[in-house]
Design an enzyme around this catalytic site. Sequence first.
Site, PDB file in Angstrom:
ATOM      1  N   GLY A  53       0.848  -1.195   0.000  1.00 51.98           N
ATOM      2  CA  GLY A  53       0.000   0.000   0.000  1.00 51.98           C
ATOM      3  C   GLY A  53       0.878   1.237   0.000  1.00 51.98           C
ATOM      4  CD  GLN A  58       3.565   5.812   2.680  1.00 49.20           C
ATOM      5  OE1 GLN A  58       2.631   5.231   2.136  1.00 49.20           O
ATOM      6  NE2 GLN A  58       4.523   5.168   3.312  1.00 49.20           N
ATOM      7  CB  CYS A 102       5.059   2.089   7.603  1.00 48.15           C
ATOM      8  SG  CYS A 102       4.705   3.610   6.727  1.00 48.15           S
ATOM      9  CG  LEU A 103       6.886   0.883   1.653  1.00 41.46           C
ATOM     10  CD1 LEU A 103       6.446   1.210   0.230  1.00 41.46           C
ATOM     11  CD2 LEU A 103       7.951  -0.201   1.645  1.00 41.46           C
ATOM     12  CG  HIS A 144      -0.713   1.498   7.253  1.00 37.94           C
ATOM     13  ND1 HIS A 144       0.117   1.053   8.255  1.00 37.94           N
ATOM     14  CD2 HIS A 144       0.061   2.246   6.428  1.00 37.94           C
ATOM     15  CE1 HIS A 144       1.340   1.534   8.048  1.00 37.94           C
ATOM     16  NE2 HIS A 144       1.335   2.245   6.940  1.00 37.94           N
ATOM     17  CD  GLU A 145      -0.964   2.748   2.748  1.00 38.88           C
ATOM     18  OE1 GLU A 145      -0.381   3.853   2.781  1.00 38.88           O
ATOM     19  OE2 GLU A 145      -0.396   1.670   3.007  1.00 38.88           O
ATOM     20  CG  HIS A 148       0.663   6.889   5.481  1.00 38.74           C
ATOM     21  ND1 HIS A 148       1.817   7.322   6.069  1.00 38.74           N
ATOM     22  CD2 HIS A 148       0.814   5.543   5.304  1.00 38.74           C
ATOM     23  CE1 HIS A 148       2.634   6.287   6.254  1.00 38.74           C
ATOM     24  NE2 HIS A 148       2.046   5.202   5.795  1.00 38.74           N
TER      25      HIS A 148
HETATM   26 NI    NI Z   1       2.738   3.225   5.719  1.00 43.16          NI
END
Ligand code: NI
Length: 185
Positions: A53, A58, A102-103, A144-145, A148
Amino acid sequence: MKPQIATAKPALQILKYGDPILRKKVENVSDFRNIPDLVEQMFNTMHEESGIGLAANQVGYSLNLLILDTSCLEGEEDTKPYILINTEIIGSEGSTIMEEGCLSVPDIRAEIERPESIIIKYQDLEQNFHEEIFTGLVSRVIQHELDHLDGKLFVDYLSPAKQMLIKKRLLEISKNGSPSTGIIL
Ligand code: NI
């Protein structure tokens, strides 16, 4: 036969913990003209980083846009990629604990409790509105996204004791882009 023209868009840089853009609430998408190009770049970036995702902020675009693709995970049933624009949660049900990563917060994973199912309202690339129920992993990734897009990160949910355990690592991520050691909480 015509020669194949390379159309692959280059991957974008993923912003890491500590970048102020990640803490800023995004704006709704009103001009859809450049969104297909951005979405393609986001998919390239996410696949290159082996993520499932990605939220637009991000990669530095403060827009209500997120993508997900869980097809790389074995045993996943809902494996079509999703592009969600101007998403709003309009209902949720149940509660479940799942491990998240998470990236933007590399090498830190933690079990987080969230609603199990969600109902969301969103727009697609053609600006059509949809209302849809999601459950399981896809519901988890969307939540989660969406965090963000609100300027929130999964580590915000950790207890003060667990926050202490990752404090140094978060500092290392904001300085160097990655921590010296990983951790699963
Ligand atoms: Ni993330």
